[in-house]
Design an enzyme around this catalytic site. Structure first.
Site, PDB file in Angstrom:
ATOM      1  CB  SER A 198      -5.564  -0.771  -0.199  1.00  0.00           C
ATOM      2  OG  SER A 198      -5.291   0.248   0.727  1.00  0.00           O
TER       3      SER A 198
ATOM      4  CG  ASN B  27      -9.071  -0.346   7.446  1.00  0.00           C
ATOM      5  OD1 ASN B  27      -8.282  -0.909   6.715  1.00  0.00           O
ATOM      6  ND2 ASN B  27     -10.387  -0.500   7.337  1.00  0.00           N
TER       7      ASN B  27
ATOM      8  NE  ARG C 147     -12.458   2.858   6.473  1.00  0.00           N
ATOM      9  CZ  ARG C 147     -11.448   2.469   5.696  1.00  0.00           C
ATOM     10  NH1 ARG C 147     -10.416   3.256   5.487  1.00  0.00           N
ATOM     11  NH2 ARG C 147     -11.469   1.283   5.126  1.00  0.00           N
TER      12      ARG C 147
ATOM     13  CE1 TYR D 188      -7.008   4.472  -0.593  1.00  0.00           C
ATOM     14  CE2 TYR D 188      -6.796   2.422  -1.804  1.00  0.00           C
ATOM     15  CZ  TYR D 188      -6.898   3.105  -0.606  1.00  0.00           C
ATOM     16  OH  TYR D 188      -6.900   2.412   0.571  1.00  0.00           O
TER      17      TYR D 188
ATOM     18  N   GLY E 269      -6.768   5.619   5.520  1.00  0.00           N
ATOM     19  CA  GLY E 269      -6.312   6.548   4.498  1.00  0.00           C
ATOM     20  C   GLY E 269      -6.659   7.985   4.818  1.00  0.00           C
TER      21      GLY E 269
ATOM     22  CD  GLU F  49      -2.763  -1.231   2.450  1.00  0.00           C
ATOM     23  OE1 GLU F  49      -3.657  -0.387   2.590  1.00  0.00           O
ATOM     24  OE2 GLU F  49      -2.527  -2.102   3.304  1.00  0.00           O
TER      25      GLU F  49
ATOM     26  CG  ASP G  59     -14.011  -0.823   6.492  1.00  0.00           C
ATOM     27  OD1 ASP G  59     -14.212   0.350   6.850  1.00  0.00           O
ATOM     28  OD2 ASP G  59     -13.005  -1.171   5.839  1.00  0.00           O
TER      29      ASP G  59
ATOM     30  CD  GLU H  13     -10.627  -4.562   5.976  1.00  0.00           C
ATOM     31  OE1 GLU H  13      -9.458  -4.182   6.174  1.00  0.00           O
ATOM     32  OE2 GLU H  13     -11.022  -5.060   4.908  1.00  0.00           O
TER      33      GLU H  13
END
Length: 320
Positions: free
Chosen positions: A150, A277, A259, A220, A281, A18, A261, A275
């Site tokens: 990602s 994070n 974060r 992205y 990002g 990443e 999800d 998951e």
């Protein structure tokens, strides 16, 4: 600001798959901190050593690295050894959240639902086992490299005949492959800021990707993906998902920010954790800044708030 934070390092780039995203995140964070008058400096661990990191004598660092060697607890451990406060979760929480399989097991034990799953060792899994799992779980299935992010090392398998190809793709990235029951529904993410009882969920973001394909390009670079924030749910459901996000955050032991999800199953509106994070990002397409903006916090102020929560997770032993 200079007096409050001292000399700040922004760690980005790194050696993971990443790296490209991390470079975008880090440049954004660096510019934001500089705009606030903070004495911030870039540092790429792929190009400079830990000895150089120690020599910089940073008072604290903002971790804008994604994936392995930056988000998995290894860097956090090095920073603990160096005595440099850092943003985001500590060593243990970072390591747990980096492993999707362990994250699921921990969160399930705390009452946070997740799609049915199993984990397969790459070296020992046979073609017969893959077919048996396809029959047990039903199709389609999601196959994932549990230590990547990602949408790297992920395959949606539509038929039993495609199991081997999907497994082989994920095996390029990891020694274990996560097999997860496919949940058809709406994709959500919930940023969480703070720690423990003070952890709070920001507005929910719903992600609507073309043909439901929220891949690397659509995450992205593409402008085709739609983001709804706050997500169009009633107050009760919104509160429920935000509470689950905070529960998952605390179950894994996260501090600072992360974060979380989710997928919301189309058939019955039930949410399932995907998951966590721990170094999300911070690019122009990223979801934490988007959610924070809806909550009234500008990108630059968000970066400062995260930096203000930088700390060491391990208390030093007091020798007599």
């Amino acid at each position: 600001m200079k007096k409050e934070f001292g000399k700040v390092g922004v760690l980005f780039g790194g050696r993971s798959a990443e790296r490209e995203v991390s470079l975008m995140s880090g440049k954004g964070v660096l510019a934001a901190l500089l705009s606030k008058g903070i004495d911030a400096h870039p540092f790429d661990p792929a190009e400079r050593s830990l000895a150089e990191l120690a020599a910089e004598k940073f008072d604290r660092v903002f971790i804008a690295l994604h994936g392995r060697f930056g988000e998995d607890g290894s860097l956090q451990g090095a920073l603990e050894q160096l005595g440099i406060p850092y943003t985001g979760p500590g060593v243990m929480a970072s390591a747990i959240a980096m492993d999707k399989v362990i994250t699921k097991r921990v969160c399930l034990s705390h009452g946070v639902p997740t799609p049915k799953f199993t984990a397969l060792e790459v070296e020992t899994t046979t073609a017969e086992q893959l077919q048996a799992i396809a029959a047990e779980f039903g199709m389609p299935l999601m196959l994932k490299a549990p230590h990547e992010g990602s949408t790297i090392g992920i395959a949606k398998v539509e038929t039993a005949a495609g199991m081997q190809a999907g497994f082989d793709l994920c095996a390029k990235y990891d020694d274990v492959v996560l097999v997860e029951q496919f949940v058809k529904g709406r994709e959500l993410t919930v940023p969480v800021l703070g720690s423990g009882r003070n952890a709070r969920a920001l507005p929910i973001v719903e992600i609507i990707a073309p043909q439901g394909n929220y891949d690397y390009e659509h995450k992205y670079f593409s402008d085709d993906t739609q983001y709804l924030c706050p997500a169009p749910f009633d107050a009760a459901f919104t509160k429920r998902v935000q509470a689950l996000a905070v529960s998952a955050f605390n179950a894994v032991g996260c501090t600072g920010w992360a974060r979380v999800d989710f997928l919301v199953r189309e058939s019955d509106n039930e949410p399932f954790l995907l998951e966590i994070n721990t170094s999300p990002g911070m690019t122009g397409h990223s979801l934490v800044p988007m959610s924070a903006k809806v909550a009234g916090t500008a990108y630059e102020d968000l970066c400062v708030e995260i930096l203000r929560m930088a700390k060491l997770g391990l208390k030093p032993v007091q020798h007599k």
